[in-house]
Write a protein that holds these residues in place. Structure first.
Motif, PDB file in Angstrom:
ATOM      1  N   ASP A 203      21.908 -38.239 -68.563  1.00  0.00           N
ATOM      2  CA  ASP A 203      22.203 -39.857 -66.968  1.00  0.00           C
ATOM      3  C   ASP A 203      22.026 -39.035 -65.896  1.00  0.00           C
ATOM      4  O   ASP A 203      22.763 -39.492 -65.392  1.00  0.00           O
TER       5      ASP A 203
ATOM      6  N   ARG B 188      26.500 -34.920 -80.348  1.00  0.00           N
ATOM      7  CA  ARG B 188      25.967 -36.318 -80.116  1.00  0.00           C
ATOM      8  C   ARG B 188      24.878 -36.696 -79.823  1.00  0.00           C
ATOM      9  O   ARG B 188      24.583 -37.259 -80.173  1.00  0.00           O
TER      10      ARG B 188
ATOM     11  N   ALA C 279      25.891 -42.596 -80.319  1.00  0.00           N
ATOM     12  CA  ALA C 279      27.216 -44.393 -80.335  1.00  0.00           C
ATOM     13  C   ALA C 279      27.207 -44.393 -79.048  1.00  0.00           C
ATOM     14  O   ALA C 279      27.669 -46.057 -78.642  1.00  0.00           O
ATOM     15  N   ASP C 280      27.631 -43.840 -78.156  1.00  0.00           N
ATOM     16  CA  ASP C 280      28.465 -43.928 -76.724  1.00  0.00           C
ATOM     17  C   ASP C 280      27.467 -44.422 -75.120  1.00  0.00           C
ATOM     18  O   ASP C 280      27.375 -44.262 -74.317  1.00  0.00           O
ATOM     19  N   ALA C 281      25.924 -44.303 -76.078  1.00  0.00           N
ATOM     20  CA  ALA C 281      24.838 -43.911 -75.064  1.00  0.00           C
ATOM     21  C   ALA C 281      24.362 -45.473 -74.755  1.00  0.00           C
ATOM     22  O   ALA C 281      24.067 -46.551 -75.716  1.00  0.00           O
ATOM     23  N   ALA C 282      24.925 -45.695 -73.527  1.00  0.00           N
ATOM     24  CA  ALA C 282      23.614 -47.348 -73.012  1.00  0.00           C
ATOM     25  C   ALA C 282      22.517 -47.036 -72.860  1.00  0.00           C
ATOM     26  O   ALA C 282      22.055 -48.226 -73.051  1.00  0.00           O
TER      27      ALA C 282
END
Length: 239
Positions: A144, A208, A224-227
């Motif tokens: 990130d 994760r 699943a929440d990674a953009a």
């Protein structure tokens, strides 16, 4: 210009190379043994290594093999050996170019420039998996946008798994490819995975990126929440 590591045990030759390369605006560090060279490339980033083959602790060809085990930095071999078979063997072992002694610093600078042009024109196989970015050439990883402080082995493990996103890699393959061992203790892998998870901000109970399949192996995949997208080497980047 370039950051150069000169590996040469002859103090006279070494001093002359340092002086002349520095005069040519290169940044130079130097050592006189293979083991010192390995320590240097493990702690500093160089653009090119000039490696003498007649070292006091290890034969230069063995030193070359060990360097290739920890870095992809371009290596120019400096040798008094002019046997074609030996030179071909060194090039096949990972040398990017060679010079036969004695040589001028102008000749060395020209070879360095050619090697660096080839290295810099090669596409960088940056790997992106979700918010994770791994650059094998620069040996850097970010999560990130924040740089990850990884040990050499942690980076090797992360890069190997990230290059195969979503693929379950057997532990035996990890030992062979990351540790260069045909067999070993699974605890070694578990310990490094634990350290790596901590730096990725996850745990084995709440993974994760890193997922362990008991009795099968390990895989890395975007949460699943990674953009971010998955972009492995050789794949077309998203447009």
């Amino acid at each position: 210009m370039a950051s150069v590591l000169v590996v040469e045990d002859d103090q006279f030759v070494r001093s002359a190379l340092i002086r002349q390369l520095t005069d040519a605006s290169h940044t130079v560090r130097s050592v006189g043994t293979a083991l010192e060279a390995l320590r240097e490339v493990a702690h500093f980033r160089f653009d090119v290594v000039v490696l003498d083959l007649g070292l006091p602790d290890l034969d230069g060809s063995e030193a070359l093999k060990m360097l290739r085990g920890i870095t992809d930095v371009p290596v120019i071999v400096a040798t008094a050996r002019d046997d074609e078979t030996e030179i071909v063997r060194l090039l096949n072992a990972g040398a990017d170019d060679y010079l036969t002694k004695p040589f001028s610093v102008e000749h060395l600078s020209a070879r360095m420039a050619a090697v660096l042009r080839r290295a810099r024109s090669a596409p960088s196989p940056v790997i992106r998996v979700g918010g994770l970015t791994v650059d094998p050439l620069r040996r850097q990883a970010e999560l990130d946008g924040a740089r990850l402080d990884l040990t050499r082995r942690e980076f090797d493990l992360l890069a190997f798994l990230a290059g195969r996103p979503g693929v379950v890699v057997p532990r035996r393959e990890l030992l062979a490819e990351v540790w260069q061992q045909s067999y070993g203790d699974d605890q070694t892998i578990d310990v490094h995975l634990s350290w790596l998870r901590r730096k990725l901000g996850e745990t084995a109970a709440r993974p994760r990126y890193l997922h362990t399949l008991r009795g099968v192996g390990v895989k890395l995949e975007p949460p699943a929440d990674a953009a971010g997208p998955v972009h492995a080497p050789g794949a077309e980047p998203p447009r």
